[in-house]
Design an enzyme around this catalytic site. Structure first.
Site, PDB file in Angstrom:
ATOM      1  N   LYS A  22       0.954  -1.146   0.109  1.00  0.00           N
ATOM      2  CA  LYS A  22      -0.063  -0.010   0.109  1.00  0.00           C
ATOM      3  C   LYS A  22       0.862   1.356  -0.151  1.00  0.00           C
ATOM      4  O   LYS A  22       0.490   2.210  -0.754  1.00  0.00           O
ATOM      5  CB  LYS A  22      -0.739  -0.002   1.323  1.00  0.00           C
ATOM      6  N   ASN A  23       1.941   1.226   0.761  1.00  0.00           N
ATOM      7  CA  ASN A  23       2.662   2.602   0.996  1.00  0.00           C
ATOM      8  C   ASN A  23       3.680   2.782  -0.089  1.00  0.00           C
ATOM      9  O   ASN A  23       4.129   4.023  -0.053  1.00  0.00           O
ATOM     10  CB  ASN A  23       3.212   2.429   2.583  1.00  0.00           C
ATOM     11  N   CYS A 116      -5.548  11.688  12.993  1.00  0.00           N
ATOM     12  CA  CYS A 116      -6.410  10.450  12.866  1.00  0.00           C
ATOM     13  C   CYS A 116      -6.062   9.518  14.234  1.00  0.00           C
ATOM     14  O   CYS A 116      -5.642  10.043  15.185  1.00  0.00           O
ATOM     15  CB  CYS A 116      -5.626   9.644  11.954  1.00  0.00           C
ATOM     16  N   ARG A 121      -0.473  13.799  13.352  1.00  0.00           N
ATOM     17  CA  ARG A 121      -0.033  13.764  11.908  1.00  0.00           C
ATOM     18  C   ARG A 121       0.119  15.389  11.198  1.00  0.00           C
ATOM     19  O   ARG A 121      -0.229  15.550  10.064  1.00  0.00           O
ATOM     20  CB  ARG A 121      -0.990  12.940  11.026  1.00  0.00           C
ATOM     21  N   ASP A 304       4.339   0.455  11.933  1.00  0.00           N
ATOM     22  CA  ASP A 304       3.157  -0.448  11.682  1.00  0.00           C
ATOM     23  C   ASP A 304       2.985  -1.818  11.913  1.00  0.00           C
ATOM     24  O   ASP A 304       2.187  -2.438  11.496  1.00  0.00           O
ATOM     25  CB  ASP A 304       3.382  -0.106  10.089  1.00  0.00           C
ATOM     26  N   ARG A 396      -8.701  -0.852   4.490  1.00  0.00           N
ATOM     27  CA  ARG A 396      -8.101   0.275   3.775  1.00  0.00           C
ATOM     28  C   ARG A 396      -6.423  -0.075   3.273  1.00  0.00           C
ATOM     29  O   ARG A 396      -6.046   0.362   2.367  1.00  0.00           O
ATOM     30  CB  ARG A 396      -7.771   1.435   4.830  1.00  0.00           C
TER      31      ARG A 396
HETATM   32  C1  EPZ Z   1       3.995   6.885   6.647  1.00  0.00           C
HETATM   33  O1  EPZ Z   1       3.076   7.989   7.363  1.00  0.00           O
HETATM   34  C2  EPZ Z   1       3.010   5.837   6.416  1.00  0.00           C
HETATM   35  N1  EPZ Z   1       1.967   5.982   5.368  1.00  0.00           N
HETATM   36  C3  EPZ Z   1       2.534   5.324   7.700  1.00  0.00           C
HETATM   37  O2  EPZ Z   1       1.666   4.257   7.428  1.00  0.00           O
HETATM   38  C4  EPZ Z   1       3.548   4.739   8.481  1.00  0.00           C
HETATM   39  O3  EPZ Z   1       3.077   4.522   9.843  1.00  0.00           O
HETATM   40  C5  EPZ Z   1       4.567   6.379   8.783  1.00  0.00           C
HETATM   41  O4  EPZ Z   1       4.937   6.584   7.598  1.00  0.00           O
HETATM   42  C6  EPZ Z   1       5.715   5.892   9.662  1.00  0.00           C
HETATM   43  O5  EPZ Z   1       6.528   4.753   9.042  1.00  0.00           O
HETATM   44  C7  EPZ Z   1       2.409   6.041   4.217  1.00  0.00           C
HETATM   45  O6  EPZ Z   1       3.301   5.850   3.652  1.00  0.00           O
HETATM   46  C8  EPZ Z   1       1.055   6.215   3.480  1.00  0.00           C
HETATM   47  P1  EPZ Z   1       5.607  10.120   8.910  1.00  0.00           P
HETATM   48  P2  EPZ Z   1       3.598   9.387   7.367  1.00  0.00           P
HETATM   49  O7  EPZ Z   1       5.594  11.460   8.339  1.00  0.00           O
HETATM   50  O8  EPZ Z   1       4.571   9.567   6.165  1.00  0.00           O
HETATM   51  C9  EPZ Z   1       5.944  13.159  12.548  1.00  0.00           C
HETATM   52  C10 EPZ Z   1      -0.032   2.563   7.827  1.00  0.00           C
HETATM   53  O9  EPZ Z   1      -0.467   2.000   8.943  1.00  0.00           O
HETATM   54  N2  EPZ Z   1       5.686  14.379  11.346  1.00  0.00           N
HETATM   55  O10 EPZ Z   1       6.791   9.296   8.607  1.00  0.00           O
HETATM   56  O11 EPZ Z   1       2.516  10.417   7.612  1.00  0.00           O
HETATM   57  C11 EPZ Z   1       4.779  12.478  12.566  1.00  0.00           C
HETATM   58  O12 EPZ Z   1       3.765  13.008  13.370  1.00  0.00           O
HETATM   59  C12 EPZ Z   1       0.326   3.900   7.925  1.00  0.00           C
HETATM   60  O13 EPZ Z   1       0.019   2.000   6.902  1.00  0.00           O
HETATM   61  C13 EPZ Z   1       5.813  15.757  11.698  1.00  0.00           C
HETATM   62  O14 EPZ Z   1       6.294  15.833  12.863  1.00  0.00           O
HETATM   63  O15 EPZ Z   1       4.456   9.295   8.856  1.00  0.00           O
HETATM   64  C14 EPZ Z   1       5.221  11.210  13.215  1.00  0.00           C
HETATM   65  O16 EPZ Z   1       5.342  11.358  14.648  1.00  0.00           O
HETATM   66  C15 EPZ Z   1       0.041   4.635   9.397  1.00  0.00           C
HETATM   67  N3  EPZ Z   1       5.615  16.678  10.822  1.00  0.00           N
HETATM   68  C16 EPZ Z   1       6.637  11.129  12.463  1.00  0.00           C
HETATM   69  O17 EPZ Z   1       7.179  12.309  12.015  1.00  0.00           O
HETATM   70  C17 EPZ Z   1       5.461  16.291   9.477  1.00  0.00           C
HETATM   71  O18 EPZ Z   1       5.567  17.086   8.562  1.00  0.00           O
HETATM   72  C18 EPZ Z   1       6.814   9.924  11.453  1.00  0.00           C
HETATM   73  O19 EPZ Z   1       5.549  10.277  10.420  1.00  0.00           O
HETATM   74  C19 EPZ Z   1       5.398  14.863   8.754  1.00  0.00           C
HETATM   75  C20 EPZ Z   1       5.591  14.031   9.979  1.00  0.00           C
END
Ligand code: EPZ
Length: 424
Positions: A22-23, A116, A121, A304, A396
């Protein structure tokens, strides 16, 4: 609304195939925005989030045709630049279209993805990077607007490795004038596949898969033609199903190199994992040992997989400390596991899981994608019947997980959930 009904206690045996990731699929589909032409992506999983992404592309004016796991996208008529609230609210990853739209068309208007169940996020890193590349970014009425006649290369240092933040700015920078450096970038296999696909379209990217990406902007790209990598989180979920189900399962398509941290922890707990004849064989002895884990950016233990691993530790011998270091609220599955008799105490970002001899089936509520998988896994081994409600969360991100588990011998099926009784 549907629910999944599981009668626990069946041993799992046999072979199962992993679907496309998916990702990885979501950013690849969105990368088609970067080039005018006919794009082809294979091994695309049949998921609600994929359908949402295809709708998003059609909303921009692209033509999308799906046949089985192949998706064809024509971006010749792509003419709109807005990702509307009603789509973004169902899938946060819609924010990924910001970078490509600004890079290719000079403008984008994307509804701000809200938080969420697992956390706020934020997307501040995405916006910081776009501004560094010269875009004028403004927020109004719940939307982010970004404009730039021409993006210019820059050095962007992420405060923390963000997966979609890295992907968004990678896609923005491939058409920027000059060199862009992304420091402290995410290194997930899905980010690596996006970089490789962009290079195949004509982008010039060095350091893919490392925490420093160096991009030389080009004037235009050719169409996408690639096949999505296997879903490492589905593979890990199936490994834990095999371990919980005490059977002997072969997972076809799993890439152990994408899951080294998880595989190390499963082996430490006593799960037998071996690669043989093109598959990953998983079996586990009667009782597993409790082990501690802490979620980290790749190549650390994946957040995840945290919920699924917790389900396994509920029945391990001893006490396991599970630290969630990526998201601030990713223990919602503990509510359902406790209803099934698990002994879990929460202490800030840590969950202390004391292994018990058995779990008992119960009606439980899914709250998010990986929490729903965790409750299904627990239901496989719980005594009696477990009903997992709100399975739209599961759909999803998993392609018919219940059917895959049934093919391995689980007593699991879907049925319609009665609407909730409203007390007047
Ligand atoms: C991706 O989400 C994945 N989704 C998530 O998978 C996964 O859990 C996550 O990466 C971490 O590996 C997709 O790829 C579509 P991040 P993403 O930005 O990119 C903080 C699933 O279950 N952050 O790597 O949204 C954030 O709050 C989903 O398949 C900021 O502070 O995650 C988190 O604490 C859930 N500011 C950390 O970084 C930002 O601008 C990592 O989040 C962006 C992120």
């Amino acid at each position: 609304m549907q629910k999944i009904v599981i009668r626990g206690g069946c041993k799992l045996d046999g072979e199962v195939e992993v679907s496309g990731a998916k990702n990885a699929a979501l950013p690849l589909l969105i990368a088609s925005i970067l080039a005018r032409g006919e794009h082809e992506i294979g091994n695309v999983p049949d998921l609600v989030d994929v359908a949402t992404t295809c709708k998003l592309l059609e909303g921009l004016g692209a033509e999308v045709e799906r046949s089985r796991s192949r998706v064809r996208i024509s971006t010749r008529a792509l003419s709109r630049h807005e990702a509307p609230y009603d789509l973004v609210k169902t899938m946060r990853a819609s924010v990924l279209c910001l970078g490509p739209l600004v890079a290719r068309y000079g403008r984008a208007r994307v509804s701000l993805p809200g938080g969420c169940a697992i956390g706020a996020r934020p997307v501040d890193q995405h916006l910081m990077g776009l501004e560094k590349l010269g875009a004028r970014v403004s927020l109004a009425h719940g939307y982010v607007e970004a404009r730039a006649r021409q993006l210019r290369g820059a050095t962007i240092v992420f405060d923390l490795p963000t997966v979609t933040g890295t992907e968004n700015l990678l896609m923005a920078s491939v058409l920027a004038k000059g060199e862009t450096v992304l420091e402290n970038a995410a290194r997930e296999p899905e980010v690596l596949q996006l970089a490789e696909a962009l290079c195949a379209m004509g982008a010039r990217i060095e350091g893919a898969g490392t925490k420093t990406l160096r991009i030389q902007g080009v004037d235009e790209l050719g169409p996408l033609d690639c096949s999505v990598i296997p879903d490492r989180i589905e593979a890990g979920t199936l490994m834990i199903a095999a371990a919980i189900g005490k059977g002997r399962v072969c997972i076809r398509g799993a890439v152990l190199g994408h899951l080294t941290a998880l595989v190390g922890k499963l082996r430490e707990a006593g799960v037998e994992i071996a690669e043989r004849d093109g598959g990953v064989w998983v079996r586990s002895p009667q009782r597993l040992r409790a082990v501690d884990v802490a979620t980290q950016p790749h190549p650390g233990f994946p957040t995840d997989m945290q919920a699924q691993f917790m389900a396994l530790m509920c029945l391990a011998d001893g006490t396991s400390v599970i630290a969630e270091r990526i998201f601030e609220n990713r223990f919602m599955h503990a509510l359902g596991l406790r209803r099934m008799g698990a002994q879990i105490k929460q202490d800030g970002g840590r969950a202390i899981v004391r292994g018990v001899d058995k779990l008992s089936g119960a009606p439980v509520m899914a709250t998010d994608l990986r929490a729903s998988a965790s409750l299904v896994l627990a239901g496989l081994v719980a005594e009696g019947t477990t009903e997992v409600h709100r399975v739209y969360h599961l759909d999803r991100g998993y392609q018919r997980l219940d059917a895959k588990l049934r093919s391995l011998g689980a007593d699991i099926h879907r049925s319609r959930a009665r609407p909730p009784v409203t007390v007047r």
